[in-house]
Design a protein around this motif. Sequence first.
Motif: not given
Length: 121
Positions: A16-17, A19-21, A23-24, A27, A37
């Motif tokens: 999950r982490e 994936g978030r990183a 996407r950020l 961009r 982060m």
Amino acid sequence: MRPRHPPRSPRASGSREVGRADRLAHRGPGHVLPLLMTGDFNVAAHGNPVYGQLLALSLKDTWDAAATFHGYRPLVPDGDRIDWILATAGVTVQSATINMYEQRGQYPSDHLPVQVSLTLA
């Protein structure tokens, strides 16, 4: 009574982490902003697949030699560092320290706060 840090699968929460990183960090063209982060990842940085995946996304560790988890016991030099501050290339780190505040042998937490002085590009 529930534990403060319920056990989680590092792989599940790490995915999950990551994936978030990802996407950020991606961009799109023209969206290049410095990214930090931070977090209590509850796993030692080095040798951990999640840590490796985050570094593979071009995040850098702002301090690679800090031990932050002491479990209310004396700090072990080069001990496990489970609190991370990762940054993109748009961040210049001047210094990183660990806040060792305690009063009469009592610490406010079982984690020592990581503090970073930095400049955003």
